[in-house]
Design an enzyme around this catalytic site. Structure first.
Site, PDB file in Angstrom:
ATOM      1  CE  LYS A 114      -3.403   2.446   2.737  1.00  0.00           C
ATOM      2  NZ  LYS A 114      -4.421   2.360   3.773  1.00  0.00           N
ATOM      3  CE  LYS A 172      -5.828   2.141  -0.382  1.00  0.00           C
ATOM      4  NZ  LYS A 172      -6.210   2.243   0.992  1.00  0.00           N
TER       5      LYS A 172
HETATM    6  C1  PBG Z   1      -6.990   3.262   5.602  1.00  0.00           C
HETATM    7  C2  PBG Z   1      -7.499   3.229   4.210  1.00  0.00           C
HETATM    8  C3  PBG Z   1      -7.395   4.248   3.268  1.00  0.00           C
HETATM    9  C4  PBG Z   1      -8.005   3.784   2.113  1.00  0.00           C
HETATM   10  C5  PBG Z   1      -8.478   2.527   2.382  1.00  0.00           C
HETATM   11  N1  PBG Z   1      -8.134   2.187   3.680  1.00  0.00           N
HETATM   12  C6  PBG Z   1      -6.840   5.612   3.394  1.00  0.00           C
HETATM   13  C7  PBG Z   1      -5.412   5.817   3.561  1.00  0.00           C
HETATM   14  O1  PBG Z   1      -4.647   4.889   3.783  1.00  0.00           O
HETATM   15  O2  PBG Z   1      -4.979   6.962   3.515  1.00  0.00           O
HETATM   16  C8  PBG Z   1      -8.106   4.563   0.845  1.00  0.00           C
HETATM   17  C9  PBG Z   1      -9.024   4.027  -0.162  1.00  0.00           C
HETATM   18  C10 PBG Z   1      -9.349   4.965  -1.262  1.00  0.00           C
HETATM   19  O3  PBG Z   1      -8.725   6.013  -1.479  1.00  0.00           O
HETATM   20  O4  PBG Z   1     -10.306   4.650  -1.969  1.00  0.00           O
HETATM   21  N2  PBG Z   1      -7.978   2.830   6.510  1.00  0.00           N
END
Ligand code: PBG
Length: 324
Positions: free
Chosen positions: A197, A250
């Protein structure tokens, strides 16, 4: 050797032959719909930067689940927005907290006909918006955060979640959650690890969706640096060693090379998150008439599948399921 003219083009001459030789087919079975449920509102609230996506009440969420099931979409992932946020995000593990209630609601409607995934993190629940406990110097306390994640995993599993998806990027989070689940008779609950991520600029609209502002701060001390690819493989290997049943990359489109390499690395199912910013860019350009948003959505989602993902978390799930 000489090649005849038009050798490749003659296999593209009509839709039927293109269908016949297509290598990748996007299907409703590929989709997981991200859904937001918010405490303390009486009506579903539209999210400006995510047209067509809502912060749901428990009631409107149930109607959404019906629609999703009618379309044949096999999975959802739930995010909760509590009324009260605090420094540790304690509503995240409250057995009566909004997301636990919503998981139970969804489970009671859907039974085993829909995979109910639960995002496991504290950022939607903390007043500072970080994914962990923040020390006085602004750093994140990794190990103290794991203690909280274990409590959240158990609360979500007890509420009826089918899959737990830790997204906080703390080291050791998969092992910690696996232990907590195993100790509480939840050995059958798989973990979908947000393994690779990245600290992406594409999460902006999501932060509007969950009412988080990260003023003068970012998540670069725990999310990945977009310059790195080998590091992503290390993250994935670590999560697999710790017991991840499925892994995720992601965002999606900017990281197709990571998905493709992950596909070579492991045979576990790979999810890819086509994130909020990816959705809003397509929607915004579509609204202006600059691109055909449906076509671009199908093109991007197909590319994600072509690169090696088994399933895609996408805000397009309903819209594209309708036209496939
Ligand atoms: C964290 C989380 C995020 C997203 C999913 N889980 C935000 C981040 O890490 O800043 C982002 C998903 C998206 O942008 O659609 N709980």
């Amino acid at each position: 050797m000489t090649f005849p003219l038009h050798r490749l083009r003659r296999l593209r001459k009509n839709g039927a032959i293109r269908r016949l030789i297509s290598e990748t087919t996007l299907n409703v079975d590929d989709f997981v719909a991200p859904l937001f449920v918010r405490e303390g509102i009486s009506e579903a609230q539209p999210i400006d930067s995510l047209p067509g996506v809502f912060q749901h009440t428990r009631e409107s969420l149930k109607r959404e689940i019906d629609e999703i099931m009618n379309l044949g979409i096999p999975g959802i992932i739930l995010f909760g927005i509590p009324e009260k946020k605090d420094s540790t995000g304690s509503e995240a593990w409250n057995p009566d907290g909004i997301v636990q209630q919503a998981i139970a609601d969804c489970k009671s409607i859907a039974g085993d006909d829909l995979v109910i995934m639960s995002d496991l993190c504290v950022d939607e629940y903390t007043d500072h918006g970080h994914c962990g406990v923040v020390n006085d110097d602004g750093s994140i306390d990794n190990d103290l955060t794991l203690v909280l994640y274990k409590k959240i995993a158990v609360a979500q599993a007890n509420a009826g979640a089918d899959v737990i998806a830790p997204s906080g990027m703390m080291d050791g989070q998969v092992a910690a959650i696996r232990n907590a689940l195993d100790e509480t008779n939840n050995v059958d609950i798989p973990i979908l690890a947000y393994s690779a991520k990245y600290a992406s600029g594409l999460y902006g609209p999501f932060r509007e969706a969950v009412n988080v502002s990260l003023e003068n701060s970012d998540r670069k001390s725990y999310q990945q640096d977009w310059r790195n690819k080998r590091e992503a493989m290390n993250e994935i290997k670590a999560d697999l060693d710790e017991g991840a049943d499925m892994i995720m990359v992601k965002p999606a489109i900017t990281y197709l090379d990571i998905i493709a390499q992950a596909r070579e690395l492991t045979d576990v199912p790979i999810g890819a998150y086509h994130v909020s910013g990816e959705y809003s860019m397509i929607k915004a350009a579509g609204e202006k008439g600059w691109i055909d948003d449906k076509q671009v959505a199908i093109e991007q989602l197909t590319a994600v599948k072509r690169s090696g993902a088994n399933f895609i978390l996408t805000y397009f799930a309903k819209e594209i399921a309708e036209c496939l």
